[in-house]
Design a protein around this motif. Structure first.
Motif, PDB file in Angstrom:
ATOM      1  N   ARG A  18       0.732  -1.166  -0.123  1.00 34.11           N
ATOM      2  CA  ARG A  18       0.109  -0.090   0.002  1.00 34.11           C
ATOM      3  C   ARG A  18       0.875   1.186   0.079  1.00 34.11           C
ATOM      4  O   ARG A  18       1.874   1.152   0.431  1.00 34.11           O
ATOM      5  CB  ARG A  18      -0.870   0.080   1.258  1.00 34.11           C
ATOM      6  N   GLY A  20       0.136   5.005   1.178  1.00 32.78           N
ATOM      7  CA  GLY A  20      -1.080   5.673   1.908  1.00 32.78           C
ATOM      8  C   GLY A  20      -2.410   5.235   2.146  1.00 32.78           C
ATOM      9  O   GLY A  20      -2.293   3.936   2.385  1.00 32.78           O
ATOM     10  N   ALA A  21      -3.406   5.819   2.122  1.00 30.09           N
ATOM     11  CA  ALA A  21      -4.497   5.294   2.644  1.00 30.09           C
ATOM     12  C   ALA A  21      -5.348   4.791   1.488  1.00 30.09           C
ATOM     13  O   ALA A  21      -6.452   4.197   1.777  1.00 30.09           O
ATOM     14  CB  ALA A  21      -5.393   6.392   3.378  1.00 30.09           C
ATOM     15  N   GLY A  22      -4.998   4.736   0.337  1.00 30.93           N
ATOM     16  CA  GLY A  22      -5.984   4.210  -0.684  1.00 30.93           C
ATOM     17  C   GLY A  22      -5.907   2.901  -1.211  1.00 30.93           C
ATOM     18  O   GLY A  22      -5.514   2.184  -0.055  1.00 30.93           O
ATOM     19  N   ASP A  27      -2.527  -6.668  -4.098  1.00 30.45           N
ATOM     20  CA  ASP A  27      -3.558  -7.264  -2.965  1.00 30.45           C
ATOM     21  C   ASP A  27      -3.600  -8.621  -3.094  1.00 30.45           C
ATOM     22  O   ASP A  27      -4.347  -9.304  -4.039  1.00 30.45           O
ATOM     23  CB  ASP A  27      -4.883  -6.468  -3.339  1.00 30.45           C
ATOM     24  N   ASP A  63       4.240  -4.989   2.259  1.00 33.50           N
ATOM     25  CA  ASP A  63       3.650  -4.903   3.514  1.00 33.50           C
ATOM     26  C   ASP A  63       3.178  -6.132   4.136  1.00 33.50           C
ATOM     27  O   ASP A  63       3.129  -6.375   5.220  1.00 33.50           O
ATOM     28  CB  ASP A  63       2.571  -3.935   3.413  1.00 33.50           C
TER      29      ASP A  63
END
Length: 580
Positions: A18, A20-22, A27, A63
């Motif tokens: 990831r 940021g928050a988007g 995935d 991540d």
């Protein structure tokens, strides 16, 4: 009993990344790259391809998820990883040999091995005669070969190539592919990221990403087998082929379509019967036949289809007045730089509402011819005109009648999207209310509203292309000059782009385009093939394919086949020209 597959040289399970928050850039992505195999990585712009490659190369950490590179972490395998980034990452002021030397030192190649390694790589890439040339003065294909050579200064076990064919002509792409294929025969595991789906079709295994998710993995034929019977070819119609394509794409039972010479090639929605031969042409008879499915058809299908046929940009564009005079003409245009002839005796005319294509290998002279007609280069001899204005005597007036998209993203990367639109409104003499209206219209038509305050240089390629086209057409010119406008852009974005161009042509806009995507050349009404600064063939796409069939004896050649056959014929006839 099937043979066991070799153990992967690189594998990843459930990778998550990831920024940021988007939404996640990756995935839960899993991949395996095996020796002796070409692994393809495809997907639209922003799908996550470059992020995945950078994680595999050890340039970025995930991540979440597990990663195994040659039995350990990337940091422990750096000597055995070769990496070629998406953008030309070499030093343009250094020569070919100096770049190789720098990379050898960065990769800690022992000095005693330099000469033998450089000789092997220069021979392998056919760059030996150019070893003293600055990298910045190499053609696009030669730059990619040098990038590959630098990735191979220490023979890797894992080779990561991030879109190595971008901006490279079909001949150079085939040469690159052949070189890398030879490497797989030495047991190297190769990951080849690409926007050219004919390349993906030749891979052993393909991974298809979209929005950070893995949509498909397997051999390419597994994707195409699922759509057999849904691809049709429409021929034998009297109507404008662009009309037929537009009408077909606006139908709910057609999810993709392209032009193929005088024919229209369509992908029918799953579960729907092919359209009746009369409904595609407003009641007139056509011939509808089955066509072989290609990997690109499967790619578009799994992404949910391409854009519809009607262009909102064209719907809001003015009608260009009818005229019998050529919209573009070149008469003996020649450009020399000292003793070097970049373009010699260019002759062609383009009528109102037509698309004319300039094709040729890197360094052939296409962009030189292009820039002379744009008024960016003064011809050494010859004349030309754009929208009836002489490019020598009235260059400024000629430039005001055209819109221009440069070969490389030529807008201001440090300015925001809104600032670029405002700047180009001023360049095209749009002021006050006219400028405000044009900027508002471009923002809406190209869906730029939520990116107005974003610096243009940070946009994904697809949005850079949208912004560049918006800046080129905001003054609604009668002529468009497009210099490799879709280089590096994924097939879905390219289809959206050509939907706009087809619509504008129907409004009477005239287009001069250069491209290395031979399927895009099919959209042209006529083309001229330039090689070693001269025109070697001219005619419609079907004319050039027919000539290639006569040369090779092969039936139903593609435009890429025609491109290569005609250049090889020119080589064999020892046509005068210049060294690469």
């Amino acid at each position: 009993m099937t043979a066991r597959q070799p153990l992967p040289v690189a594998s990843a399970e459930g990778l998550v990344k990831r920024f940021g928050a988007g939404p996640a850039a990756l995935d839960q992505v899993s991949i395996a790259i095996r020796p002796w195999q070409m692994t393809g990585l495809v997907g639209p712009d922003g799908a996550g391809k470059t992020t995945l490659i950078r994680i595999l190369a050890g340039l970025m950490t995930a991540d979440a998820g597990t990663l195994d590179i040659l039995g350990g972490a990337p940091i422990d395998a750096l000597e055995d990883i070769g990496y070629m980034p998406q953008r030309f990452g070499l030093y343009e002021d250094l020569s070919v040999l100096e770049n190789l030397t720098l990379y050898a030192e960065l990769r800690a190649l022992p000095k005693a091995e330099h000469d033998a390694t450089f000789d092997r790589l220069l021979t392998f890439t056919d760059l030996k005669r150019f070893q003293s040339r600055p990298a910045g003065k190499l053609s696009g294909g030669m730059k990619q070969k040098l990038g590959l050579a630098c990735a191979l200064v220490r023979t890797p076990k894992l080779l990561l190539l991030d879109e190595p064919g971008v901006g490279v002509d079909p001949i150079s792409r085939r040469e690159l592919w052949s070189m890398v294929s030879d490497l797989t025969e030495e047991g190297i595991g190769v990951l080849w990221s690409t926007a050219y789906l004919d390349e993906a079709e030749n891979c052993d295994i393909v991974y298809l990403l979209n929005d950070g998710k893995l949509l498909f993995e397997g051999p390419p034929e597994a994707l195409t087998d699922g759509i057999e019977g849904r691809v049709i070819k429409v021929t034998d119609f009297d109507d404008n082929r662009r009309h037929v394509l537009t009408r077909a794409l606006d139908r709910s039972d057609v999810i993709d379509g392209t032009l193929q010479g005088r024919a229209v090639r369509l992908l029918v929605k799953e579960g729907c019967a092919p359209p009746d031969r009369t409904v595609l042409n407003e009641g007139e008879q056509t011939r509808v036949s089955q066509a072989s499915a290609r990997f690109e058809d499967g790619f578009i299908d799994i992404l949910g289809g391409g854009p519809t046929g009607t262009s909102q940009l064209a719907q809001n564009y003015r009608e260009i007045p009818v005229s019998d005079a050529p919209a573009i003409s070149a008469n003996g245009l020649t450009k020399k730089f000292g003793d070097f002839t970049a373009a010699e005796d260019m002759n062609f005319t383009v009528g109102r509402g037509q698309i004319f294509g300039l094709l040729g290998p890197n360094g052939a002279g296409k962009s030189t011819c292009f820039k002379m007609l744009c008024g960016l280069l003064t011809p050494t001899s010859g004349t030309g005109a754009v929208a009836g204005k002489d490019i020598r005597r009235a260059a400024a007036h000629a430039r005001s009648s055209l819109g221009y998209m440069a070969q490389k993203f030529s807008l201001y990367g440090d300015l925001s999207v809104a600032q670029n639109l405002a700047f180009f409104a001023g360049v095209y003499n749009l002021g006050g209310a006219a400028a405000k209206a044009a900027i508002g219209q471009m923002t809406e038509l190209f869906n730029l509203g939520d990116r107005l305050n974003v610096n243009a240089g940070t946009l994904p390629l697809g949005f850079k292309q949208r912004l560049a086209l918006a800046c080129a057409v905001m003054h609604q010119p009668p002529v468009l000059f497009l210099d490799e406008p879709t280089s590096g852009v994924d097939p879905v974005a390219r289809r959206e782009f050509w939907t706009h161009i087809n619509g504008l042509v129907e409004k009477g806009v005239t287009v001069l385009v250069t491209t290395h995507f031979m399927d895009e050349a099919e959209y042209c009404d006529s083309v001229t093939l330039i090689y070693r600064a001269r025109q070697i063939a001219s005619g419609s796409p079907d004319d050039l394919k027919a000539e290639a069939a006569r040369i090779t004896g092969a039936g139903d050649p593609t435009m890429e086949d025609a491109f290569i056959a005609l250049i090889e014929r020119s080589e064999q006839s020892n046509a005068p020209g210049l060294a690469a």
